[in-house]
Design an enzyme around this catalytic site. Structure first.
Site, mmCIF file in Angstrom:
data_model
loop_
_atom_site.group_PDB
_atom_site.id
_atom_site.type_symbol
_atom_site.label_atom_id
_atom_site.label_comp_id
_atom_site.label_asym_id
_atom_site.label_seq_id
_atom_site.Cartn_x
_atom_site.Cartn_y
_atom_site.Cartn_z
ATOM 1 N N GLU A 47 0.830 -1.205 0.000
ATOM 2 C CA GLU A 47 0.000 0.000 0.000
ATOM 3 C C GLU A 47 0.869 1.263 0.000
ATOM 4 O O GLU A 47 0.548 2.248 -0.656
ATOM 5 C CB GLU A 47 -0.937 -0.017 1.200
ATOM 6 C CG GLU A 47 -2.035 -1.068 1.078
ATOM 7 C CD GLU A 47 -3.008 -1.031 2.238
ATOM 8 O OE1 GLU A 47 -4.133 -0.553 2.043
ATOM 9 O OE2 GLU A 47 -2.628 -1.487 3.337
ATOM 10 N N GLU B 277 -4.496 -9.437 3.035
ATOM 11 C CA GLU B 277 -5.295 -9.182 4.238
ATOM 12 C C GLU B 277 -6.500 -10.099 4.368
ATOM 13 O O GLU B 277 -6.899 -10.471 5.479
ATOM 14 C CB GLU B 277 -5.749 -7.721 4.261
ATOM 15 C CG GLU B 277 -4.681 -6.721 4.684
ATOM 16 C CD GLU B 277 -3.806 -6.260 3.534
ATOM 17 O OE1 GLU B 277 -3.035 -5.315 3.719
ATOM 18 O OE2 GLU B 277 -3.877 -6.873 2.442
#
Length: 721
Positions: free
Chosen positions: A120, A142
């Site tokens: 990210e 995730e």
């Protein structure tokens, strides 16, 4: 000024600032408070000194680039923490947004793995260059922890790749890509062969692109493939939703559903508004029980096992060199391939050279497929195959430091093959049996060195299943256990260590799941409802379908042997409701499972069709029903309660062994975090689980009565840890 700034600032004469992430308190960089404070100070300085900067390069001093979010913080999250977590996510996103809108080019020089929060951060850079290391991985995993990306990963991947590709290739399954794969998918822009060239290229790119900006900050930007407001995209959304429902099959897995919702909703608004949507969906997951369960199992318990938590202390690291595999059938061939793939020399022995050669052909087929798909070079494939030597001569096992027997589940046959090779192999060689049910202590009586004898229970197909169940007999020495754990890690398996008993842990406990499902058929419940209950409980394969794959005859053979052993020891055998159904299916109807062409399902030329209509004729009682939640929990509780008994009897040595073994070996539902974490996380904790077990016992039999150890633990307010 920060006391501990983990981001080192170095500005060259060309005006390029190299920011090096290096948390002094950790082996890897994570999004902990040190990172948050350091990034805040760094971004503020970049903004203040913007006019003196030519651009920014972001890299890391660790072996990896960045490991991701702070698991410790996330795993402790509870509903009362929602506001604080929302604020943290807002800060993380704001910092990265300020970085990408700095007005100066920003390049990420990814010197190693960038997963989760690490990727990210990279996605917030205008250009991404990755070091081409075979061990590096890139992705947003995730979802495998019951979460969704928390620092803008959903919004940015949707804008980078388009809604469909972002969901399918990155978000919904949490794929981890090698450098070349990440390049192909568009997660990185280029690869560099060395760290020096990595940084040089990043600096060159920054200097060559003074006006760089993110695509979504460029005038006229459109999300690739379109937004949900466009008719063609809107028409695809029900299909996406249906595919997700089909994949989840009603299981308690909220993360994929939240990811889909966040992606679709965030694609219809601006980036900042989309990130707020992401945050709300993430906080809902982070404060829920499922993510707590999954982080416990897939992070903490896996970390415990992979760091040697089950390995006896005080023994030097052992590296196997030459492995003998006795039996070239499906299991032996798979074991040989897994060893050869990991660089070991393998002597694959069977009763004839032709049979051994057929076992080697299994590896040839696997590497052939890998070459065809571009995952393996022809040269590497040839090296793997060259390491496997087929033979029928026991003398060829001369010098083997590990022998793995993979012949029929017959103690006499196993004793005979060990007798042929024990005097040939290295004098301190580990002698291992791949049995799935036979007690190791009894098998060890057939060798002269029982202290070197151990069980190595592989799972089929060996090349894909990650678990290795290591079983210790009464006389197995700790040095042998240490060698076995080292061997498991050497060939890329996750090892659990368990004590000796019939069925050990995995085979014993999975039988409870199957037995409960079959018993419900025998009680007259609709077979399709039993299958649906298994799916909605979260099992990867419904129970009756799984039993067909295993064959009905093998579980019955194990049951008969277990009953005989119990009676021989003066014990009492308590018949289970599944037994009559199994006996009738085999003896009365001649249905032994998929391999025999007929089981609980119908088969046409080996292809599974529908449930056998005879089930409704011979077993189903019209109108017979029990609560659907009972159907699901009978399967889950049957396995969980027997796991507690395994702890009580010393079959299990640790909670991580139980949780990881149940997830990787027998398909216990992932959302539970494993078979003991399921008890921890049950509504009301252990006391709630005990209360529910007693309700099930009153309705369906004493096998659901909670063991005394579980009751005592609940009364003390404890958990399995």
């Amino acid at each position: 000024m920060l006391d501990k700034n983990m981001i080192r600032w170095e500005q060259g004469s060309d005006g390029v600032v190299v920011l090096t992430l290096d948390d002094p308190g950790q082996l890897v960089n994570t999004m902990n408070q040190t990172y948050v404070d350091s990034m805040e100070a760094t971004v503020a300085r970049l903004e203040a000194e913007r006019e003196t900067l030519a651009g920014v390069v972001l890299t890391s001093a660790k072996k990896s680039f960045f490991a991701g979010g702070d698991i410790g913080l996330m795993s402790r999250a509870r509903p009362k923490d929602a506001a604080e977590l929302s604020e943290l996510c807002t800060v993380l996103k704001s910092q990265l947004r300020r970085l990408e809108t700095l007005g100066r080019p920003v390049a990420a020089a990814l010197n190693g793995t960038a997963l989760g929060g690490g990727l990210e951060i990279a996605l917030a850079c205008h250009h991404r260059i990755a070091l081409d290391l075979p061990g590096s991985r890139f992705g947003l995993p995730e979802v495998t922890l019951g979460l969704l990306p928390g620092a803008g990963g959903v919004s940015r991947t949707v804008r980078l790749l388009g809604l469909q590709d972002a969901l399918a290739d990155v978000l919904l399954k949490g794929q981890q890509y090698r450098p070349q794969e990440a390049l192909t998918k568009g997660l990185v822009h280029e690869l560099a062969p060395t760290r020096e060239e990595l940084l040089a290229r990043a600096r060159q790119w920054v200097l060559a692109h003074p006006d760089a900006a993110q695509p979504w900050d460029t005038k006229g930007f459109r999300i690739p493939g379109g937004t949900p407001s466009q008719p063609e995209v809107a028409a695809s959304l029900p299909v996406l939703s249906a595919q997700l429902r089909k994949h989840l099959r009603g299981a308690n897995m909220p993360a994929p559903r939240n990811i889909l919702a966040a992606a679709v909703e965030s694609a219809q608004v601006g980036l900042e508004a989309g990130q707020k949507i992401e945050t709300s969906y993430l906080v809902e997951l982070m404060t829920g029980q499922v993510s707590t369960n999954m982080m416990q199992a897939f992070f903490y318990d896996m970390q415990h096992i992979n760091s040697g938590g089950s390995r006896p202390d005080g023994y030097p690291r052992h590296t196997a060199r030459r492995v003998g595999v006795l039996g070239a059938g499906m299991m032996g061939a798979g074991i040989a391939y897994s060893c050869a793939r990991s660089g070991l020399l393998v002597v694959l022995k069977d009763v004839s050279h032709d049979a051994a050669r057929k076992g080697k052909a299994y590896s040839e087929r696997l590497v052939g497929k890998a070459v065809a798909r571009g995952r393996l070079t022809r040269e590497a494939a040839d090296e793997i195959i060259a390491r496997i030597v087929p033979t029928e001569d026991p003398a060829d096992l001369d010098g083997c430091d590990l022998v793995i027997e993979a012949v029929f589940e017959d103690p006499g046959v196993k004793r005979r093959v060990f007798g042929e090779i024990e005097g040939v192999v290295a004098p301190d060689a580990v002698l291992a049996s791949n049995t799935s049910t036979l007690p190791i202590t009894g098998l060890a009586k057939g060798v002269t060195r029982p202290e070197d004898f151990i069980g190595l229970h592989f799972f089929s197909p060996v090349d894909k299943m990650p678990l290795l169940e290591i079983i210790t007999g009464e006389k197995t020495g700790p040095h042998t256990v240490a060698k076995a754990v080292d061997f498991a890690r050497q060939i890329g398996k996750t090892p659990i260590v368990v004590g000796d008993s019939r069925g050990f842990f995995t085979s014993r406990v999975i039988s409870k799941f199957i037995d409960e499902a079959v018993a419900m058929v025998g009680e007259g419940l609709h077979p399709a409802s039993v299958e649906q209950a298994g799916s909605q409980a979260g099992y990867p394969t419904p129970p009756l379908r799984l039993l067909d794959e295993l064959t009905l005859t093998l579980p019955r053979k194990i049951r008969d042997e277990t009953r005989a052993a119990v009676l021989a020891e003066g014990g009492q055998w308590r018949p289970h409701g599944s037994e009559q159904v199994m006996d009738r299916m085999i003896d009365e109807f001649g249905r032994g499972g998929r391999s025999s062409g007929a089981g609980f399902y119908e088969y046409t030329e080996g292809t599974r069709k529908s449930l056998w209509p005879g089930l409704y004729e011979h077993f189903t009682v019209p109108g017979r029903e029990i609560p659907f939640e009972d159907m699901k929990e009978r399967m889950l509780f049957a396995e969980a309660l027997d796991t507690v008994r395994c702890l009580d009897e010393g079959v299990l040595r640790s909670v991580p062994d139980a949780n990881v073994g149940s997830l990787l070996g027998i398909g216990f539902p992932a959302w539970t975090g494993g078979v003991l974490q399921y008890i921890n996380g049950y509504p009301g904790g252990l006391p709630g689980f005990v209360t529910r077990a007693r309700v099930l016992a009153a309705r369906y039999g004493e096998r659901f009565e909670p063991p005394a150890s579980l009751v005592a633990k609940a009364e003390r307010g404890e958990r399995y840890a």
